[in-house]
Write an enzyme that holds these catalytic residues in place. Structure first.
Site, PDB file in Angstrom:
ATOM      1  N   GLY A  17       0.776  -1.232   0.000  1.00 42.24           N
ATOM      2  CA  GLY A  17       0.000   0.000   0.000  1.00 42.24           C
ATOM      3  C   GLY A  17       0.810   1.285   0.000  1.00 42.24           C
ATOM      4  O   GLY A  17       0.294   2.337  -0.382  1.00 42.24           O
ATOM      5  N   ASP A  18       2.070   1.212   0.445  1.00 40.25           N
ATOM      6  CA  ASP A  18       2.921   2.405   0.465  1.00 40.25           C
ATOM      7  C   ASP A  18       4.349   1.989   0.139  1.00 40.25           C
ATOM      8  O   ASP A  18       5.302   2.315   0.849  1.00 40.25           O
ATOM      9  CB  ASP A  18       2.848   3.092   1.829  1.00 40.25           C
ATOM     10  CG  ASP A  18       3.474   4.489   1.832  1.00 40.25           C
ATOM     11  OD1 ASP A  18       3.722   5.026   0.738  1.00 40.25           O
ATOM     12  OD2 ASP A  18       3.722   5.030   2.932  1.00 40.25           O
ATOM     13  N   LEU A  19       4.492   1.246  -0.948  1.00 41.15           N
ATOM     14  CA  LEU A  19       5.749   0.566  -1.260  1.00 41.15           C
ATOM     15  C   LEU A  19       6.708   1.472  -2.040  1.00 41.15           C
ATOM     16  O   LEU A  19       7.028   1.227  -3.191  1.00 41.15           O
ATOM     17  CB  LEU A  19       5.467  -0.717  -2.049  1.00 41.15           C
ATOM     18  CG  LEU A  19       6.657  -1.683  -2.183  1.00 41.15           C
ATOM     19  CD1 LEU A  19       7.065  -2.229  -0.837  1.00 41.15           C
ATOM     20  CD2 LEU A  19       6.307  -2.815  -3.150  1.00 41.15           C
ATOM     21  N   TRP A  20       7.152   2.535  -1.401  1.00 46.77           N
ATOM     22  CA  TRP A  20       8.239   3.320  -1.978  1.00 46.77           C
ATOM     23  C   TRP A  20       9.549   2.832  -1.355  1.00 46.77           C
ATOM     24  O   TRP A  20       9.544   2.034  -0.414  1.00 46.77           O
ATOM     25  CB  TRP A  20       8.008   4.809  -1.775  1.00 46.77           C
ATOM     26  CG  TRP A  20       8.136   5.309  -0.368  1.00 46.77           C
ATOM     27  CD1 TRP A  20       7.287   5.069   0.667  1.00 46.77           C
ATOM     28  CD2 TRP A  20       9.174   6.162   0.146  1.00 46.77           C
ATOM     29  NE1 TRP A  20       7.717   5.703   1.801  1.00 46.77           N
ATOM     30  CE2 TRP A  20       8.877   6.382   1.514  1.00 46.77           C
ATOM     31  CE3 TRP A  20      10.299   6.757  -0.406  1.00 46.77           C
ATOM     32  CZ2 TRP A  20       9.690   7.176   2.333  1.00 46.77           C
ATOM     33  CZ3 TRP A  20      11.107   7.547   0.401  1.00 46.77           C
ATOM     34  CH2 TRP A  20      10.795   7.745   1.756  1.00 46.77           C
TER      35      TRP A  20
ATOM     36  N   ASN B 143      10.350   2.382   2.374  1.00 47.49           N
ATOM     37  CA  ASN B 143       9.649   1.350   3.151  1.00 47.49           C
ATOM     38  C   ASN B 143      10.056  -0.055   2.736  1.00 47.49           C
ATOM     39  O   ASN B 143       9.323  -1.020   2.967  1.00 47.49           O
ATOM     40  CB  ASN B 143       8.137   1.511   3.006  1.00 47.49           C
ATOM     41  CG  ASN B 143       7.621   2.741   3.738  1.00 47.49           C
ATOM     42  OD1 ASN B 143       8.285   3.268   4.629  1.00 47.49           O
ATOM     43  ND2 ASN B 143       6.447   3.206   3.366  1.00 47.49           N
TER      44      ASN B 143
END
Length: 269
Positions: A195-198, A201
């Site tokens: 969901g926030d895979l930059w 992370n």
């Protein structure tokens, strides 16, 4: 804060002594833990992170830090007690130049996380937080409905600030025209996303050399949404994307892959 975590730690290691140096806790038997306590207003953030990590652990054991204890969504005391979080400690280094770990991460996402399906539909059972942005979640029958609701929630937050009226108008056009055009006819199932895979992370466990993902804002959606944010800021080696698609090909129609990626990136800008 010691009193919050000690009962949980004693269940894990009954014969150990513990040294508290928050956010790190060390046991006399050599294990390390990561612990934090938030304010009452941060309850949803703590629940969302813990529930996301637990889901990822179920889908791909070891890919994310294991949560030992945390405030739960049904914890009746949670509204009057500060939220807490206890997980294993991982010493994490950068993924950017580690092609071997990038390749392994691509394979694990494609063969484990992104094939772990929901029986409830698209969405998630609790709100999660993508950075500071609250993701309302809930359940939707189609991916088109789910993603439209996600964009709609962002637009509603902008309207509440009485700003960005032109941007909101354009956003509603995306919801009414672009989302139906690109997403309505996709033949996909709801799979678990980080969901926030930059790149901030994701990393490499310094002790094992294995890839690790953390700080999730999970929901069940289209797997390509995770790949879209992964490419925004860079930091993922080419081996990540190449090995991912060797195991999980691009969704048909393939010629709209880049357009879908642009649409999914829109949520994070």
């Amino acid at each position: 804060m010691d009193k919050i975590f000690l009962p949980h730690l004693q269940k894990i290691e009954p014969h150990a002594q513990f040294t508290f140096s928050f956010p790190i806790i060390e046991s006399s038997l050599g294990r390390k833990y990561y612990a934090k306590v938030g304010s009452l207003s941060e309850r949803e953030q703590f629940v969302g992170e813990a529930e996301s990590l637990r889901a990822i652990h179920n889908a791909a054991p070891g890919l994310a830090p294991h949560v030992f204890a945390a405030v739960g969504p049904d914890d009746s005391a949670a509204t009057s007690e500060r939220p807490y979080f206890l997980s294993e400690y991982r010493n994490i280094t950068s993924l950017a130049l580690n092609h071997k770990a990038g390749k392994e991460l691509g394979m694990r996402l494609a063969t484990e996380l992104h094939v772990y399906k929901s029986t409830m539909g698209f969405g998630f059972h609790v709100p999660t937080f993508c950075g500071a942005t609250r993701q309302d979640n809930g359940w939707h029958q189609t991916w088109e409905e789910c993603y439209s609701a996600m964009i709609g929630s962002l637009l509603a937050k902008l309207r509440d600030k009485s700003r960005f009226s032109e941007l909101c108008t354009q956003g509603e056009q995306v919801r009414s025209k672009v989302i139906p055009f690109l997403l309505r006819h996709l033949e996909i199932e709801p799979v678990l996303l980080h969901g926030d895979l930059w790149s901030g992370n994701a990393g490499v466990d310094n002790s094992s050399g294995q890839p690790v993902i953390f700080d999730p804002s999970s929901y069940y959606g289209h797997n390509e949404a995770d790949l879209a944010i992964a490419r925004i800021f860079g930091g993922f080696p080419r081996s990540f994307f190449e090995n991912y698609h060797e195991h999980l090909p691009k969704t048909e129609p393939v010629d709209q892959y880049e357009l879908r990626a642009d649409l999914y990136e829109l949520y994070h800008y």
